[in-house]
Design a protein around this motif. Structure first.
Motif, mmCIF file in Angstrom:
data_model
loop_
_atom_site.group_PDB
_atom_site.id
_atom_site.type_symbol
_atom_site.label_atom_id
_atom_site.label_comp_id
_atom_site.label_asym_id
_atom_site.label_seq_id
_atom_site.Cartn_x
_atom_site.Cartn_y
_atom_site.Cartn_z
ATOM 1 N N THR A 1 -85.488 9.004 -38.524
ATOM 2 C CA THR A 1 -84.262 9.459 -39.178
ATOM 3 C C THR A 1 -83.481 8.265 -39.700
ATOM 4 O OG1 THR A 1 -83.100 9.422 -37.066
ATOM 5 C CG2 THR A 1 -84.099 11.510 -37.729
ATOM 6 N N ALA B 1 -79.986 6.357 -40.308
ATOM 7 C CA ALA B 1 -78.634 6.248 -39.741
ATOM 8 C C ALA B 1 -77.738 5.544 -40.751
ATOM 9 C CB ALA B 1 -78.667 5.470 -38.430
ATOM 10 N N PRO B 2 -76.505 6.005 -40.918
ATOM 11 C CA PRO B 2 -75.610 5.365 -41.899
ATOM 12 C C PRO B 2 -75.182 3.972 -41.452
ATOM 13 C CG PRO B 2 -74.425 7.016 -40.636
ATOM 14 C CD PRO B 2 -75.872 7.149 -40.246
ATOM 15 N N VAL C 1 -71.537 13.043 -42.313
ATOM 16 C CA VAL C 1 -72.922 12.865 -42.730
ATOM 17 C C VAL C 1 -73.860 13.470 -41.695
ATOM 18 C CG1 VAL C 1 -72.478 10.775 -44.073
ATOM 19 C CG2 VAL C 1 -73.078 10.586 -41.654
ATOM 20 N N SER D 1 -78.354 13.757 -40.977
ATOM 21 C CA SER D 1 -79.665 13.286 -41.409
ATOM 22 C C SER D 1 -80.508 14.453 -41.915
ATOM 23 C CB SER D 1 -80.387 12.582 -40.258
ATOM 24 O OG SER D 1 -80.617 13.488 -39.189
ATOM 25 N N THR E 1 -84.632 14.926 -42.521
ATOM 26 C CA THR E 1 -85.880 14.230 -42.230
ATOM 27 C C THR E 1 -87.060 15.184 -42.345
ATOM 28 O OG1 THR E 1 -84.658 12.867 -40.647
ATOM 29 C CG2 THR E 1 -87.062 12.791 -40.511
ATOM 30 N N LEU F 1 -79.847 10.899 -45.896
ATOM 31 C CA LEU F 1 -78.629 11.454 -45.322
ATOM 32 C C LEU F 1 -78.017 12.446 -46.305
ATOM 33 C CD1 LEU F 1 -76.998 8.129 -44.047
ATOM 34 C CD2 LEU F 1 -78.049 9.878 -42.612
ATOM 35 N N GLN G 1 -74.300 13.856 -47.334
ATOM 36 C CA GLN G 1 -72.888 13.501 -47.158
ATOM 37 C C GLN G 1 -71.990 14.587 -47.730
ATOM 38 O OE1 GLN G 1 -71.446 9.935 -49.164
ATOM 39 N NE2 GLN G 1 -69.909 9.637 -47.572
ATOM 40 N N GLN H 1 -76.986 13.639 -51.488
ATOM 41 C CA GLN H 1 -77.964 12.931 -50.665
ATOM 42 C C GLN H 1 -77.727 11.442 -50.875
ATOM 43 O OE1 GLN H 1 -82.150 14.208 -50.435
ATOM 44 N NE2 GLN H 1 -82.730 12.104 -50.877
ATOM 45 N N ALA I 1 -79.067 4.866 -46.531
ATOM 46 C CA ALA I 1 -78.382 4.311 -45.359
ATOM 47 C C ALA I 1 -77.104 3.575 -45.712
ATOM 48 C CB ALA I 1 -79.323 3.390 -44.590
#
Length: 223
Positions: free
Chosen positions: A37, A39-40, A50, A52, A54, A82, A84, A112, A115
């Motif tokens: 996944t 991660a921001p 946000v 994820s 996947t 991600l 958002q 979308q 990261a």
């Protein structure tokens, strides 16, 4: 000799069982292995959230005020990224509400991003992204008192117009729900109740123009 044979049989069974257990563990780990996944690495602004997305994983996340929930199944993602959500206001909308309609209280963008927060333009999905939006009294008022006339709209950048999404009402949970395969600016819109049709008056001249011999007596009696 029989004892030796029994020992050999037990040993063989143990080896086979051990191999089966190892194979099961291997396939289980392979089945559970997912694309990592994302991660921001950016600061999530106020009014944003946000989640994820996947390949192989179903997930969901909500807006900061919990009124909007975004969810998808395990087949939706084409690549790990991600999603958002960012709350917006009517002043942020790319254009006014569709003609004769009123914006309700929920407007937002859904994009979308990678990261570092860079938006992926034109992102699409293998299966729909589901959007569930809780409505309140303000929203019902925008629909002239009928929550069944609340519709989720998506802004079409290409046409410069709002497109109505197929919207379902869950009155028990006070939500409206829609699904999309691409992302944009979204808004809940209240559609007005259509005006009652005005009866068209029929003139006596009109009646006479359509009378037949069989109705002549009736006309004479009315006169």
């Amino acid at each position: 000799m029989s004892v030796v044979n029994n020992v050999k049989k037990v040993s063989s069974s143990f080896i086979i069982l051990s191999m089966l257990l190892l194979a099961t563990a291997f396939y289980a780990s392979t089945a559970n292995a997912q694309t990592p996944t994302v991660a921001p690495t950016f600061d999530v602004a106020t009014g944003s959230s946000v989640g994820s997305i996947t390949p192989g994983l179903a997930s969901s996340f909500s807006s900061p005020d919990s009124r909007v929930t975004i969810s998808h199944n395990s087949t939706a993602a084409k690549t790990a990224a991600l999603l958002q959500y960012t709350a917006k206001t009517e002043a942020d909308a790319p254009s006014g509400a569709p003609s004769g309609m009123t914006f309700a209280s929920v407007l937002f963008t859904l994009n979308q991003v990678d990261a570092d927060g860079t938006v992926t333009t034109g992102a699409e999905f293998n299966s729909p992204i589901n959007i569930s939006i809780g409505y309140n009294d303000t929203d019902v008022a925008a629909a002239e008192g009928n929550p069944g006339r609340l519709v989720v709209y998506k802004y079409n950048v290409s046409s410069g117009q709002w497109d109505a999404l197929a919207t379902s009402l869950d009155s028990a949970n006070k939500t409206v729900n829609a699904s999309v395969r691409s992302l944009s600016f979204f808004a809940v819109v209240g559609q007005p109740i259509p005006p009652a049709p005005t009866p068209t008056p029929v003139s006596y001249t009109h009646l006479r123009a359509h009378e037949t011999d069989s109705y002549l007596v009736c006309r004479l009696l009315l006169e």
